[in-house]
Motif scaffolding. Sequence first.
Motif, PDB file in Angstrom:
ATOM      1  N   TYR A 180       0.812  -1.229   0.000  1.00 41.06           N
ATOM      2  CA  TYR A 180       0.000   0.000   0.000  1.00 41.06           C
ATOM      3  C   TYR A 180       0.839   1.270   0.000  1.00 41.06           C
ATOM      4  O   TYR A 180       0.335   2.365   0.241  1.00 41.06           O
ATOM      5  CB  TYR A 180      -0.994  -0.002   1.164  1.00 41.06           C
ATOM      6  N   VAL A 181       2.133   1.116  -0.283  1.00 39.57           N
ATOM      7  CA  VAL A 181       2.996   2.303  -0.266  1.00 39.57           C
ATOM      8  C   VAL A 181       2.988   2.968  -1.643  1.00 39.57           C
ATOM      9  O   VAL A 181       3.107   2.294  -2.666  1.00 39.57           O
ATOM     10  CB  VAL A 181       4.439   1.914   0.126  1.00 39.57           C
ATOM     11  N   ASP A 182       2.824   4.276  -1.629  1.00 35.63           N
ATOM     12  CA  ASP A 182       2.927   5.049  -2.861  1.00 35.63           C
ATOM     13  C   ASP A 182       4.419   5.289  -3.104  1.00 35.63           C
ATOM     14  O   ASP A 182       5.077   5.974  -2.326  1.00 35.63           O
ATOM     15  CB  ASP A 182       2.180   6.378  -2.653  1.00 35.63           C
ATOM     16  N   LEU A 186       7.954   7.917  -1.063  1.00 33.48           N
ATOM     17  CA  LEU A 186       9.032   7.406  -0.199  1.00 33.48           C
ATOM     18  C   LEU A 186      10.316   8.210  -0.335  1.00 33.48           C
ATOM     19  O   LEU A 186      10.727   8.582  -1.425  1.00 33.48           O
ATOM     20  CB  LEU A 186       9.347   5.961  -0.568  1.00 33.48           C
ATOM     21  N   ASN A 187      10.923   8.420   0.819  1.00 39.37           N
ATOM     22  CA  ASN A 187      12.219   9.082   0.887  1.00 39.37           C
ATOM     23  C   ASN A 187      13.293   8.113   0.360  1.00 39.37           C
ATOM     24  O   ASN A 187      13.327   6.963   0.770  1.00 39.37           O
ATOM     25  CB  ASN A 187      12.419   9.380   2.386  1.00 39.37           C
ATOM     26  N   PHE A 202       4.855  -1.749  -2.880  1.00 41.26           N
ATOM     27  CA  PHE A 202       4.315  -0.620  -3.634  1.00 41.26           C
ATOM     28  C   PHE A 202       3.044  -0.962  -4.380  1.00 41.26           C
ATOM     29  O   PHE A 202       2.889  -2.064  -4.916  1.00 41.26           O
ATOM     30  CB  PHE A 202       5.364  -0.112  -4.632  1.00 41.26           C
ATOM     31  N   SER A 203       2.149   0.018  -4.428  1.00 39.01           N
ATOM     32  CA  SER A 203       0.914  -0.154  -5.181  1.00 39.01           C
ATOM     33  C   SER A 203       0.645   1.141  -5.949  1.00 39.01           C
ATOM     34  O   SER A 203       0.961   2.240  -5.470  1.00 39.01           O
ATOM     35  CB  SER A 203      -0.227  -0.469  -4.209  1.00 39.01           C
ATOM     36  N   GLU A 204       0.059   0.974  -7.147  1.00 38.61           N
ATOM     37  CA  GLU A 204      -0.258   2.133  -7.991  1.00 38.61           C
ATOM     38  C   GLU A 204      -1.411   2.931  -7.370  1.00 38.61           C
ATOM     39  O   GLU A 204      -1.944   2.554  -6.350  1.00 38.61           O
ATOM     40  CB  GLU A 204      -0.681   1.659  -9.385  1.00 38.61           C
ATOM     41  N   HIS A 232      -3.438  -0.810   6.310  1.00 41.66           N
ATOM     42  CA  HIS A 232      -3.213   0.242   5.309  1.00 41.66           C
ATOM     43  C   HIS A 232      -2.443   1.383   5.953  1.00 41.66           C
ATOM     44  O   HIS A 232      -2.219   1.400   7.178  1.00 41.66           O
ATOM     45  CB  HIS A 232      -4.558   0.729   4.756  1.00 41.66           C
ATOM     46  N   ALA A 233      -2.089   2.374   5.126  1.00 42.61           N
ATOM     47  CA  ALA A 233      -1.407   3.552   5.663  1.00 42.61           C
ATOM     48  C   ALA A 233      -2.447   4.432   6.357  1.00 42.61           C
ATOM     49  O   ALA A 233      -3.597   4.493   5.915  1.00 42.61           O
ATOM     50  CB  ALA A 233      -0.760   4.320   4.521  1.00 42.61           C
ATOM     51  N   PRO A 234      -2.041   5.145   7.425  1.00 43.98           N
ATOM     52  CA  PRO A 234      -2.978   6.022   8.122  1.00 43.98           C
ATOM     53  C   PRO A 234      -3.644   7.020   7.165  1.00 43.98           C
ATOM     54  O   PRO A 234      -4.852   7.272   7.271  1.00 43.98           O
ATOM     55  CB  PRO A 234      -2.090   6.744   9.136  1.00 43.98           C
ATOM     56  N   SER A 235      -2.893   7.515   6.196  1.00 46.25           N
ATOM     57  CA  SER A 235      -3.439   8.520   5.265  1.00 46.25           C
ATOM     58  C   SER A 235      -4.518   7.935   4.338  1.00 46.25           C
ATOM     59  O   SER A 235      -5.209   8.685   3.655  1.00 46.25           O
ATOM     60  CB  SER A 235      -2.310   9.084   4.410  1.00 46.25           C
TER      61      SER A 235
END
Length: 269
Positions: A180-182, A186-187, A202-204, A232-235
């Motif tokens: 679920y990471v965009d 990411l740094n 990573f996900s689109e 999932h991510a909090p956002s």
Amino acid sequence: MTYQDALNKAKEKIDSLDAELILGFIQNQTREKIFSNLNSNLTSKKIKSFNALVEKRRKGFPLAYITGKKEFWKSEFNVDSSVLIPRPETELIVEEVLKEGLNKKIILELGTGSGNISISIKKENPEVRVYATDISINALLIAKKNARLNDVDNIIFLNHDWKKEWLFPDLDIIISNPPYVDKNSLNKDEDGVWFEPEEALFSERFGLQDISIILEKSIFFLKEEGKLFLEHAPSQAEKIASISEKIGYINLEQKKDLNKDIRVSILTK
Ligand SMILES: C[S@@+](CC[C@H](N)C(=O)[O-])C[C@H]1O[C@@H](n2cnc3c(N)ncnc32)[C@H](O)[C@@H]1O
């Protein structure tokens, strides 16, 4: 060179705990044992291996991939670079599923990775029927090995791509910690993640593509009042609330992790 000398040198480059654990790994000793033998000598071969691993760690290679092990919930899991390293925040999903009074319930996990979630649940509830799936055969091989290491029998491991056809029995519970990471968020200096499998992270569509597929398809496989547990991510919490309402889930609970961030959504059919 003694253990103490090697550690002093390594600590100039990496975190002291990491250095101690790497030395323990090289010497096949616990950290406590390393501390009680600080004046012991290392062979030149071991010094070379130790320095090479310290250098790898300095460049960001994750400690868990070096030692091949990671603690999760109440157990230890084998990991290699074909699986995501289990994260402490993912223990929340285990904690929430275990509150369900599982008995002989039928559970499907989508994207099992090292098997950490399914194995932790089945270990405490041997009666549940668990299907644990992943698109990666290498991940499934690690997960099967972890089930054996943890004395957990009868998890049904399946190679499955949630973007393709689904064929499962009616389910009481579906669990997923999908990618679920965009990638764009990411740094570049983020510790370790660039060494983990891309398809695990990573996900689109701003990290929401896989979550959306899982939300859409799961509802057809859940029994009435069955539940989907999704990390999932909090956002992404608000977006998940609106997508799941449109799909027709009747209830949504959102749970916070130890950092007080919403990390798990529980959706009822
Ligand atoms: C974030 S990792 C979760 C691993 C483990 N369950 C955990 O919580 O630590 C996501 C997993 O989903 C798998 N995966 C990614 N895309 C998939 C797909 N289309 N179908 C099935 N599994 C997929 C990856 O191989 C990876 O093991």
